[in-house]
Each structure stands twice: as structure tokens, then as C-alpha cells.
Design a protein around this motif. Structure first.
Motif, PDB file in Angstrom:
ATOM      1  N   LYS A   1       2.988  11.886  22.488  1.00  0.00           N
ATOM      2  CA  LYS A   1       2.504  10.521  22.689  1.00  0.00           C
ATOM      3  C   LYS A   1       2.664  10.023  24.123  1.00  0.00           C
ATOM      4  O   LYS A   1       2.012   9.048  24.515  1.00  0.00           O
ATOM      5  CB  LYS A   1       3.228   9.560  21.743  1.00  0.00           C
ATOM      6  N   ILE A   2       3.475  10.689  24.918  1.00  0.00           N
ATOM      7  CA  ILE A   2       3.717  10.251  26.294  1.00  0.00           C
ATOM      8  C   ILE A   2       2.414  10.290  27.085  1.00  0.00           C
ATOM      9  O   ILE A   2       1.701  11.294  27.095  1.00  0.00           O
ATOM     10  CB  ILE A   2       4.790  11.135  26.975  1.00  0.00           C
ATOM     11  N   GLY A   3       2.110   9.172  27.736  1.00  0.00           N
ATOM     12  CA  GLY A   3       0.925   9.094  28.578  1.00  0.00           C
ATOM     13  C   GLY A   3      -0.380   8.887  27.835  1.00  0.00           C
ATOM     14  O   GLY A   3      -1.440   8.855  28.446  1.00  0.00           O
ATOM     15  N   LYS A   4      -0.321   8.766  26.530  1.00  0.00           N
ATOM     16  CA  LYS A   4      -1.530   8.557  25.740  1.00  0.00           C
ATOM     17  C   LYS A   4      -1.878   7.077  25.693  1.00  0.00           C
ATOM     18  O   LYS A   4      -1.013   6.214  25.739  1.00  0.00           O
ATOM     19  CB  LYS A   4      -1.342   9.063  24.307  1.00  0.00           C
ATOM     20  N   SER A   5      -3.149   6.797  25.558  1.00  0.00           N
ATOM     21  CA  SER A   5      -3.605   5.416  25.407  1.00  0.00           C
ATOM     22  C   SER A   5      -3.216   4.931  24.012  1.00  0.00           C
ATOM     23  O   SER A   5      -2.936   5.748  23.124  1.00  0.00           O
ATOM     24  CB  SER A   5      -5.124   5.342  25.566  1.00  0.00           C
ATOM     25  N   PRO A   6      -3.200   3.615  23.814  1.00  0.00           N
ATOM     26  CA  PRO A   6      -2.902   3.099  22.464  1.00  0.00           C
ATOM     27  C   PRO A   6      -3.858   3.656  21.406  1.00  0.00           C
ATOM     28  O   PRO A   6      -3.443   3.958  20.283  1.00  0.00           O
ATOM     29  CB  PRO A   6      -3.071   1.588  22.622  1.00  0.00           C
ATOM     30  N   GLU A   7      -5.105   3.861  21.771  1.00  0.00           N
ATOM     31  CA  GLU A   7      -6.089   4.415  20.823  1.00  0.00           C
ATOM     32  C   GLU A   7      -5.750   5.862  20.476  1.00  0.00           C
ATOM     33  O   GLU A   7      -5.787   6.266  19.314  1.00  0.00           O
ATOM     34  CB  GLU A   7      -7.500   4.334  21.418  1.00  0.00           C
ATOM     35  N   GLU A   8      -5.392   6.659  21.478  1.00  0.00           N
ATOM     36  CA  GLU A   8      -5.012   8.053  21.229  1.00  0.00           C
ATOM     37  C   GLU A   8      -3.746   8.121  20.389  1.00  0.00           C
ATOM     38  O   GLU A   8      -3.641   8.967  19.490  1.00  0.00           O
ATOM     39  CB  GLU A   8      -4.803   8.790  22.552  1.00  0.00           C
ATOM     40  N   THR A   9      -2.795   7.252  20.666  1.00  0.00           N
ATOM     41  CA  THR A   9      -1.550   7.206  19.892  1.00  0.00           C
ATOM     42  C   THR A   9      -1.849   6.840  18.445  1.00  0.00           C
ATOM     43  O   THR A   9      -1.296   7.436  17.521  1.00  0.00           O
ATOM     44  CB  THR A   9      -0.569   6.198  20.517  1.00  0.00           C
ATOM     45  N   ARG A  10      -2.732   5.885  18.248  1.00  0.00           N
ATOM     46  CA  ARG A  10      -3.098   5.468  16.894  1.00  0.00           C
ATOM     47  C   ARG A  10      -3.743   6.633  16.131  1.00  0.00           C
ATOM     48  O   ARG A  10      -3.429   6.892  14.976  1.00  0.00           O
ATOM     49  CB  ARG A  10      -4.059   4.274  16.942  1.00  0.00           C
ATOM     50  N   LYS A  11      -4.630   7.362  16.798  1.00  0.00           N
ATOM     51  CA  LYS A  11      -5.287   8.507  16.161  1.00  0.00           C
ATOM     52  C   LYS A  11      -4.274   9.599  15.820  1.00  0.00           C
ATOM     53  O   LYS A  11      -4.342  10.209  14.751  1.00  0.00           O
ATOM     54  CB  LYS A  11      -6.387   9.064  17.060  1.00  0.00           C
ATOM     55  N   LEU A  12      -3.340   9.833  16.718  1.00  0.00           N
ATOM     56  CA  LEU A  12      -2.296  10.819  16.459  1.00  0.00           C
ATOM     57  C   LEU A  12      -1.460  10.399  15.255  1.00  0.00           C
ATOM     58  O   LEU A  12      -1.145  11.217  14.386  1.00  0.00           O
ATOM     59  CB  LEU A  12      -1.416  11.001  17.694  1.00  0.00           C
ATOM     60  N   ASP A  13      -1.126   9.127  15.183  1.00  0.00           N
ATOM     61  CA  ASP A  13      -0.372   8.615  14.033  1.00  0.00           C
ATOM     62  C   ASP A  13      -1.148   8.806  12.734  1.00  0.00           C
ATOM     63  O   ASP A  13      -0.565   9.124  11.694  1.00  0.00           O
ATOM     64  CB  ASP A  13      -0.027   7.136  14.223  1.00  0.00           C
ATOM     65  N   GLN A  14      -2.473   8.630  12.782  1.00  0.00           N
ATOM     66  CA  GLN A  14      -3.299   8.822  11.591  1.00  0.00           C
ATOM     67  C   GLN A  14      -3.255  10.277  11.133  1.00  0.00           C
ATOM     68  O   GLN A  14      -3.134  10.555   9.941  1.00  0.00           O
ATOM     69  CB  GLN A  14      -4.744   8.406  11.866  1.00  0.00           C
ATOM     70  N   VAL A  15      -3.359  11.195  12.070  1.00  0.00           N
ATOM     71  CA  VAL A  15      -3.311  12.621  11.733  1.00  0.00           C
ATOM     72  C   VAL A  15      -1.950  12.961  11.127  1.00  0.00           C
ATOM     73  O   VAL A  15      -1.862  13.681  10.128  1.00  0.00           O
ATOM     74  CB  VAL A  15      -3.600  13.495  12.976  1.00  0.00           C
ATOM     75  N   ILE A  16      -0.896  12.421  11.690  1.00  0.00           N
ATOM     76  CA  ILE A  16       0.456  12.678  11.187  1.00  0.00           C
ATOM     77  C   ILE A  16       0.600  12.148   9.763  1.00  0.00           C
ATOM     78  O   ILE A  16       1.155  12.827   8.895  1.00  0.00           O
ATOM     79  CB  ILE A  16       1.508  12.062  12.134  1.00  0.00           C
ATOM     80  N   GLN A  17       0.086  10.961   9.521  1.00  0.00           N
ATOM     81  CA  GLN A  17       0.157  10.376   8.171  1.00  0.00           C
ATOM     82  C   GLN A  17      -0.607  11.235   7.177  1.00  0.00           C
ATOM     83  O   GLN A  17      -0.144  11.462   6.057  1.00  0.00           O
ATOM     84  CB  GLN A  17      -0.396   8.949   8.167  1.00  0.00           C
ATOM     85  N   LEU A  18      -1.780  11.718   7.565  1.00  0.00           N
ATOM     86  CA  LEU A  18      -2.560  12.586   6.689  1.00  0.00           C
ATOM     87  C   LEU A  18      -1.795  13.880   6.380  1.00  0.00           C
ATOM     88  O   LEU A  18      -1.790  14.364   5.250  1.00  0.00           O
ATOM     89  CB  LEU A  18      -3.910  12.913   7.316  1.00  0.00           C
ATOM     90  N   MET A  19      -1.156  14.439   7.396  1.00  0.00           N
ATOM     91  CA  MET A  19      -0.382  15.667   7.192  1.00  0.00           C
ATOM     92  C   MET A  19       0.768  15.420   6.220  1.00  0.00           C
ATOM     93  O   MET A  19       1.045  16.256   5.364  1.00  0.00           O
ATOM     94  CB  MET A  19       0.146  16.185   8.523  1.00  0.00           C
ATOM     95  N   LYS A  20       1.433  14.290   6.346  1.00  0.00           N
ATOM     96  CA  LYS A  20       2.546  13.969   5.447  1.00  0.00           C
ATOM     97  C   LYS A  20       2.064  13.807   4.012  1.00  0.00           C
ATOM     98  O   LYS A  20       2.746  14.224   3.080  1.00  0.00           O
ATOM     99  CB  LYS A  20       3.260  12.703   5.909  1.00  0.00           C
ATOM    100  N   MET A  21       0.868  13.228   3.845  1.00  0.00           N
ATOM    101  CA  MET A  21       0.325  13.044   2.497  1.00  0.00           C
ATOM    102  C   MET A  21      -0.031  14.383   1.877  1.00  0.00           C
ATOM    103  O   MET A  21       0.175  14.589   0.683  1.00  0.00           O
ATOM    104  CB  MET A  21      -0.902  12.131   2.537  1.00  0.00           C
ATOM    105  N   ILE A  22      -0.546  15.295   2.666  1.00  0.00           N
ATOM    106  CA  ILE A  22      -0.938  16.626   2.177  1.00  0.00           C
ATOM    107  C   ILE A  22       0.285  17.474   1.893  1.00  0.00           C
ATOM    108  O   ILE A  22       0.313  18.230   0.923  1.00  0.00           O
ATOM    109  CB  ILE A  22      -1.870  17.321   3.182  1.00  0.00           C
ATOM    110  N   LYS A  23       1.299  17.330   2.702  1.00  0.00           N
ATOM    111  CA  LYS A  23       2.521  18.118   2.569  1.00  0.00           C
ATOM    112  C   LYS A  23       3.199  17.783   1.273  1.00  0.00           C
ATOM    113  O   LYS A  23       3.645  18.508   0.497  1.00  0.00           O
ATOM    114  CB  LYS A  23       3.451  17.827   3.736  1.00  0.00           C
TER     115      LYS A  23
END
Length: 90
Positions: free
Chosen positions: A68-90
């Protein structure tokens, strides 16, 4: 992605093999959209597990913080979405 992420001191405790795997993932995943990243990351995680490479929750949290370092708020938000999806699948 800035290649200096590998030199982040937060990753100094990470096993060299895991760091190498992450570096390879970062290079291969560059330019992928969040919707493309989820299956890509899930596939990479499965390959890592088959190779006996498991990441602790602490290691995963540290890696995410570094990503997340150096990422824009939009990129951080998208990364958080991917992480949440991974947690749901796991």
C-alpha cells in the motif's frame, strides 16, 4: 510498481524464498486489474502451498502494508477489495 518495495525494512524478517516468490508475483502481476488479480493471486497461493510455502497472518499483514505504500487512495481501496474477496474465498 516501484522495485524498491523489496528493500522495505518491514520485510527483513521474511524468508528469502518467500520474498523471491513475491518479487516474481509482482513482476508477473504488473498491470493487472483488480478483477484479474484475484484469480491470479489465488492461483499463485495454491502453487506456493503445493511447494510447501505458507505465510503467517503476520507476514501477510506486513506484505499488504508494504504494497500500500505510495499507492493512491483509489489503488489502496482496490487492493482492500481484492483482499476482502480473498478472505471470503478462503
Amino acid at each position: 510498481m516501484d522495485q524498491n518495495w523489496k528493500d522495505n525494512p518491514k520485510l527483513s524478517q521474511l524468508d528469502r524464498g518467500k520474498l523471491d516468490m513475491l518479487s516474481q508475483l509482482a513482476m508477473q502481476g504488473a498491470g493487472k486489474s483488480p478483477s484479474q488479480m484475484l484469480p491470479y493471486i489465488m492461483s499463485a497461493a495454491a502453487r506456493g502451498k503445493q511447494a510447501g510455502m505458507n505465510f503467517s497472518d503476520n507476514e501477510i499483514d506486513t506484505i499488504i502494508q508494504v504494497l500500500k505504500i505510495g499507492k493512491s487512495p483509489e489503488e489502496t481501496r482496490k487492493l482492500d477489495q481484492v483482499i476482502q474477496l480473498m478472505k471470503m474465498i478462503k
